[in-house]
Scaffold this active site. Structure first.
Site, PDB file in Angstrom:
ATOM      1  N   LYS A 169      -7.642  74.728  51.895  1.00 38.97           N
ATOM      2  CA  LYS A 169      -8.577  75.783  52.327  1.00 38.97           C
ATOM      3  C   LYS A 169      -9.980  75.173  52.420  1.00 38.97           C
ATOM      4  O   LYS A 169     -10.347  74.354  51.579  1.00 38.97           O
ATOM      5  CB  LYS A 169      -8.569  76.935  51.314  1.00 38.97           C
ATOM      6  N   HIS A 194       7.449  78.099  56.518  1.00 38.32           N
ATOM      7  CA  HIS A 194       6.481  79.192  56.413  1.00 38.32           C
ATOM      8  C   HIS A 194       7.003  80.345  57.267  1.00 38.32           C
ATOM      9  O   HIS A 194       7.780  80.137  58.188  1.00 38.32           O
ATOM     10  CB  HIS A 194       5.113  78.694  56.914  1.00 38.32           C
TER      11      HIS A 194
HETATM   12  C1  CAP Z   1      -1.785  81.555  51.044  1.00 45.30           C
HETATM   13  C2  CAP Z   1      -1.484  81.326  52.506  1.00 45.30           C
HETATM   14  C3  CAP Z   1      -0.041  81.514  52.883  1.00 45.30           C
HETATM   15  C4  CAP Z   1       0.550  82.796  52.410  1.00 45.30           C
HETATM   16  C5  CAP Z   1       1.650  83.280  53.334  1.00 45.30           C
HETATM   17  C6  CAP Z   1      -2.332  82.230  53.371  1.00 45.30           C
HETATM   18  O1  CAP Z   1      -3.152  81.303  50.867  1.00 45.30           O
HETATM   19  O2  CAP Z   1      -1.797  80.004  52.861  1.00 45.30           O
HETATM   20  O3  CAP Z   1       0.009  81.407  54.297  1.00 45.30           O
HETATM   21  O4  CAP Z   1       1.117  82.503  51.178  1.00 45.30           O
HETATM   22  O5  CAP Z   1       2.227  84.424  52.787  1.00 45.30           O
HETATM   23  O6  CAP Z   1      -2.750  81.703  54.410  1.00 45.30           O
HETATM   24  O7  CAP Z   1      -2.471  83.366  53.011  1.00 45.30           O
HETATM   25  P1  CAP Z   1      -3.842  81.875  49.530  1.00 45.30           P
HETATM   26  P2  CAP Z   1       3.761  84.399  52.277  1.00 45.30           P
HETATM   27  O8  CAP Z   1      -3.197  81.180  48.348  1.00 45.30           O
HETATM   28  O9  CAP Z   1      -5.310  81.507  49.651  1.00 45.30           O
HETATM   29  O10 CAP Z   1      -3.598  83.335  49.524  1.00 45.30           O
HETATM   30  O11 CAP Z   1       3.808  83.263  51.299  1.00 45.30           O
HETATM   31  O12 CAP Z   1       3.974  85.756  51.654  1.00 45.30           O
HETATM   32  O13 CAP Z   1       4.612  84.172  53.488  1.00 45.30           O
HETATM   33 MG    MG Z   2      -1.522  80.224  54.943  1.00 47.31          MG
END
Ligand code: CAP
Ligand code: MG
Length: 416
Positions: free
Chosen positions: A153, A270
């Site tokens: 990030k 993903h």
């Molecule tokens: C998490 C994340 C992932 C999510 C996807 C985002 O970031 O990188 O893509 O986990 O959701 O972009 O939100 P954070 P899931 O840790 O900053 O939230 O795993 O439910 O498919």
């Molecule tokens: Mg993500």
């Protein structure tokens, strides 16, 4: 309203599970549930809105879908295995049957595909994952503890060098996994080849300096006629794991990369965009079905949600069902690593482990990059949280002797 033939109803009939694909739907309708169930079975097998001259008894008896159960708003439909392609159809054709036109049938206000059960004859058409949980643990030399990772990030904007620096800090902090975010690909600010090479060097540096092993999933989501070439190039450049956004890229893209013998890297799957299909409990497709198909197609690690501890919509029950789809042994595939992500931070790690056990990969983007002591501090805090959960020690107790975790708990709190 169209009246569908009751010949599609086979209520209470015990059919041989080796001869059928069984599907479970939730149906929302003001009309006669039997007729709606018959409509689904008809539309997805031999029927349409009106009788047709060519549908003779022979074709019907061989290929018609059968409604075997109606229980309130839950129905079960069995599709003959012969309705499915022997070889070339794959997941596209499977989905066209079990999750095709039915969603648009005017007889219902909502239809949700909740689960699917395949006969061996179909399961055996798929090779499943190359590595799975056991393979990932071997690569990382981490036989028992949860894997612990981060998503770089900000999700876009960093240069290849900045990305590599992030990964280096995360590795020094004890994280076993890292990944591109789902929107990162080959933008001008971070060209794919430069990023893959720089991250590979960072991972090698962590290992040579500390002995710690880490892998990083580079996003190879792209058009289907280029994904193998991209996977191969990433491998040449030293990539340690590949990531594919299964819904935007396609189930068959995952299968293509997973089944190619020249690709010897694990696949992190993903599921971005899944919410468009899965969030509405009255209409769409469950994450259970997506999880089962992702494993069949060869994903080694799959996002399953965060047992209600994260930012995404989804409750512990749904996450547990997804975890079961990753690990159940009634299919001829290796168990795959369930990935808990989305709004995760050190303070929720123990809840995740208490519910999901140690065979999970827990990862945080903001929960690492938002730590007051930077990436290294955030990585250490997540690693410490996992160590505490694995040892069955409460986070506040462990934080007494682990400063980075204490800082994280002070900033974001924790869940017991
Ligand atoms: C998490 C994340 C992932 C999510 C996807 C985002 O970031 O990188 O893509 O986990 O959701 O972009 O939100 P954070 P899931 O840790 O900053 O939230 O795993 O439910 O498919
Ligand atoms: Mg993500």
């Amino acid at each position: 309203m169209v009246k569908y033939s009751e010949d599609y109803l086979a209520l209470g009939q015990n059919l041989d599970p080796e001869d059928y694909v069984f599907t479970e739907y939730t149906v929302k309708t003001d009309e006669d549930m039997k007729n709606v169930a018959a409509a689904i079975a008809a539309e997805q097998s031999t029927g349409t809105w009106t009788a047709v001259s060519g549908l003779d008894k022979e074709i019907f008896s061989r290929y018609a879908g059968k409604v075997t159960k109606i229980d309130g708003n839950k129905i079960t439909v069995a599709y003959p295995a012969d309705d499915f392609s022997i070889d070339i159809g794959g997941v596209p054709q499977i989905l066209s049957v079990i999750a095709g036109n039915l969603f648009g049938l005017s007889e219902a206000q909502g239809i949700r595909l909740e689960d699917v059960f395949f006969p061996k004859s179909i399961l055996e058409q798929f090779k499943g994952p190359k590595f799975g949980t056991a393979g990932l643990r071997e690569i990382l030399d981490r036989p028992e503890k949860p894997l612990v990772g981060t998503i770089v990030k900000p999700k876009i904007g960093l240069s290849p060098k900045q990305t590599a620096d992030y990964v280096y800090q995360a590795g020094l902090g004890g994280l076993t996994n890292g990944k591109d975010d789902e929107t990162l690909s080959d933008q001008k600010f971070c060209p794919f080849e430069e990023r893959v090479s720089a991250v590979a060097e960072a991972i090698d540096r962590v290992r040579s300096e500390t002995g710690h092993r880490m892998i990083f999933a580079v996003n190879i989501s792209t058009r289907s006629d280029r994904i193998l070439e991209l996977a191969d190039r990433a491998q040449e450049l030293g990539a340690t794991e590949l990531m594919i956004d299964i819904l935007t890229t396609g189930f068959t893209a995952v299968q293509t990369v997973a089944e190619d013998p020249s690709i010897k890297l694990p696949l992190h799957i993903h599921r971005t965009m899944h919410g468009a299909l899965t969030r509405n409990r009255e209409h769409g497709i469950s994450t259970t079905v997506i999880s089962k198909l992702a494993r069949m197609c060869g994903g080694d690690a799959l996002h399953i949600g965060a047992f209600g501890a994260g930012k995404m919509n989804g409750d512990p029950t749904e996450t547990l069902l997804n975890q079961k789809a990753c690990t159940e042994d009634n299919v001829p595939y290796k168990a795959i690593m369930p990935v808990c992500s989305g709004g995760v931070y050190p303070g929720v790690v123990k809840k995740i482990v208490d519910i999901g056990g140690n065979d999970v990969q827990i990862q945080a983007g903001g929960g690492v990059a938002g730590h007051p002591d930077g990436i290294l501090g955030g990585a250490r805090a997540m690693s410490q949280a996992v160590d505490a959960a694995y040892a069955g020690i409460s986070l506040p107790e462990y934080a007494k002797t682990h400063g980075e975790l204490k800082t994280a708990l002070d900033k974001w709190g924790y869940v017991e």
